[in-house]
Write an enzyme that holds these catalytic residues in place. Structure first.
Site, PDB file in Angstrom:
ATOM      1  N   ASN A  10       0.866  -1.179   0.000  1.00  0.00           N
ATOM      2  CA  ASN A  10       0.000   0.000   0.000  1.00  0.00           C
ATOM      3  C   ASN A  10       0.908   1.236   0.000  1.00  0.00           C
ATOM      4  OD1 ASN A  10      -1.838   2.020   0.475  1.00  0.00           O
ATOM      5  ND2 ASN A  10      -2.350   1.387   2.565  1.00  0.00           N
ATOM      6  N   LYS A  12       0.096   4.205  -0.361  1.00  0.00           N
ATOM      7  CA  LYS A  12      -0.603   5.377   0.194  1.00  0.00           C
ATOM      8  C   LYS A  12      -0.401   6.575  -0.755  1.00  0.00           C
ATOM      9  CE  LYS A  12      -0.360   3.391   4.733  1.00  0.00           C
ATOM     10  NZ  LYS A  12      -0.388   3.573   6.192  1.00  0.00           N
ATOM     11  N   HIS A  99      -9.735   1.153   4.501  1.00  0.00           N
ATOM     12  CA  HIS A  99      -8.497   1.378   5.258  1.00  0.00           C
ATOM     13  C   HIS A  99      -8.790   2.370   6.388  1.00  0.00           C
ATOM     14  CE1 HIS A  99      -4.476   2.714   6.290  1.00  0.00           C
ATOM     15  NE2 HIS A  99      -4.033   1.586   5.745  1.00  0.00           N
ATOM     16  N   GLU A 101      -7.268   4.837   7.418  1.00  0.00           N
ATOM     17  CA  GLU A 101      -7.052   6.251   7.079  1.00  0.00           C
ATOM     18  C   GLU A 101      -8.247   6.822   6.314  1.00  0.00           C
ATOM     19  OE1 GLU A 101      -3.182   5.697   5.283  1.00  0.00           O
ATOM     20  OE2 GLU A 101      -2.366   5.226   7.255  1.00  0.00           O
ATOM     21  N   GLU A 169      -5.748  -4.819  10.588  1.00  0.00           N
ATOM     22  CA  GLU A 169      -4.762  -3.765  10.825  1.00  0.00           C
ATOM     23  C   GLU A 169      -5.189  -2.963  12.049  1.00  0.00           C
ATOM     24  OE1 GLU A 169      -2.474  -2.527   7.009  1.00  0.00           O
ATOM     25  OE2 GLU A 169      -4.273  -1.321   7.167  1.00  0.00           O
ATOM     26  N   GLY A 175       1.821   2.745  10.827  1.00  0.00           N
ATOM     27  CA  GLY A 175       2.550   3.983  10.545  1.00  0.00           C
ATOM     28  C   GLY A 175       3.670   4.289  11.525  1.00  0.00           C
ATOM     29  N   SER A 217       2.894  -1.875  10.541  1.00  0.00           N
ATOM     30  CA  SER A 217       4.337  -1.965  10.826  1.00  0.00           C
ATOM     31  C   SER A 217       4.925  -3.336  10.475  1.00  0.00           C
ATOM     32  CB  SER A 217       4.624  -1.627  12.292  1.00  0.00           C
ATOM     33  OG  SER A 217       4.192  -0.332  12.595  1.00  0.00           O
TER      34      SER A 217
HETATM   35  P1  PGA Z   1       2.606   0.599   7.747  1.00  0.00           P
HETATM   36  O1  PGA Z   1       1.155   0.803   7.088  1.00  0.00           O
HETATM   37  O2  PGA Z   1       3.154  -0.720   7.240  1.00  0.00           O
HETATM   38  O3  PGA Z   1       3.398   1.763   7.306  1.00  0.00           O
HETATM   39  O4  PGA Z   1       2.397   0.564   9.250  1.00  0.00           O
HETATM   40  C1  PGA Z   1       0.280  -0.281   6.898  1.00  0.00           C
HETATM   41  C2  PGA Z   1      -1.026   0.178   6.323  1.00  0.00           C
HETATM   42  O5  PGA Z   1      -1.549   1.228   6.732  1.00  0.00           O
HETATM   43  O6  PGA Z   1      -1.585  -0.490   5.424  1.00  0.00           O
END
Ligand code: PGA
Length: 258
Positions: A10, A12, A99, A101, A169, A175, A217
């Site tokens: 992803n 983003k 997601h 976000e 998640e 993040g 992460s």
């Molecule tokens: P990250 O993000 O691996 O940077 O923690 C994962 C995600 O939001 O899909």
């Protein structure tokens, strides 16, 4: 039969140019000839998808492309939106949906449910994200996850489960501001919990082919433990998907444990 593992990147809202996107994708593409048992999906920003379909780039068939979101209508007066049908016509096979976000921007389970159905009807595999913001001592977060799973998958047929990927998640693990990573044990419990919710509804057989993956992460260092102790069907990777070396490491570890 064991399901194929899947590793999803992803990106983003990164990177800022097509050139940089192509560099990341080519960096991954050139080192996957040994990958046979793992599905690889890259989800760059939507405006770069059609360029990545360009034959000149010679992206391997082993890499599928995905969107990070879709709208639920096919066409019409929906300014700024992109439909599953448009993406399917471009040859896109996956979309991340719900997601955290996007949920933070106001997406409800009801809206995500419409998107899941729309994706399925255009043969786009939904990567449905679920996960709690906090873990409370009363285990209220389990009811929260249950509601996300049930409401986002409301009205889908049991045969659709094999065409869906659920990414657990936990928001607190995502993040660079993450409180901590989830442990493989925590993931394993939630994986069983989600399977139980869905097998009560659809029957144990229908749930067998459903892939439940971990996100939050994910790094090469914790990949193996999520596979071995967490029984993960794969990963949704944020930051480390922008780094071809690290992402390839995650793919290779997954492949050797498939
Ligand atoms: P990250 O993000 O691996 O940077 O923690 C994962 C995600 O939001 O899909």
């Amino acid at each position: 039969m064991l399901n194929r593992k899947i590793v999803i990147g992803n990106f983003k809202m990164n990177p800022v140019s097509l050139k940089e996107t192509e560099n990341i994708v080519s960096g991954i593409n050139k080192s996957i000839s040994n990958i046979k048992k793992t599905d690889i999906v890259l989800c760059p920003p939507v405006l770069f998808l059609s360029n990545l379909k360009n034959k000149k780039l010679k992206i391997s068939k082993k890499i599928s492309l995905g969107a990070q979101n879709i709208f639920f209508g096919d066409t019409g007066a929906f300014t700024g939106e992109v439909s599953a049908k448009m993406l399917a016509n471009l040859g896109i096979n996956y979309s991340i949906l719900g997601h955290s976000e996007r949920r933070e921007m106001g997406e409800s389970n009801d809206l995500i449910n419409k998107k899941v159905k729309s994706a399925l009807s255009s043969r786009i595999t939904p990567i449905l994200c679920v996960g709690e913001k906090d873990r409370d001592v009363d285990h209220e977060y389990l009811n929260f996850i249950k509601a996300q799973v049930e409401e986002c998958l409301l009205g889908i047929s049991k045969n659709s489960l094999a065409k869906i990927v659920i990414a657990y998640e936990p928001v607190w693990a995502i993040g660079s501001n993450a409180t901590r990573e989830a442990t493989p044990e925590e993931f394993r419990e939630i994986r069983i919990f989600i399977k139980k919710i869905l097998s009560d509804k659809f029957g144990a057989k229908a749930v067998e082919a459903l892939r439940i993956i971990y996100g939050g992460s994910v790094h090469p260092e914790n990949t193996l433990s999520f596979l071995k102790e967490g029984h993960s069907d794969g990963f949704l990777v944020g930051r480390d998907s922008l780094n071809p070396k690290k992402f390839l490491n995650i793919i290779n570890i997954t492949e050797s444990n498939s």
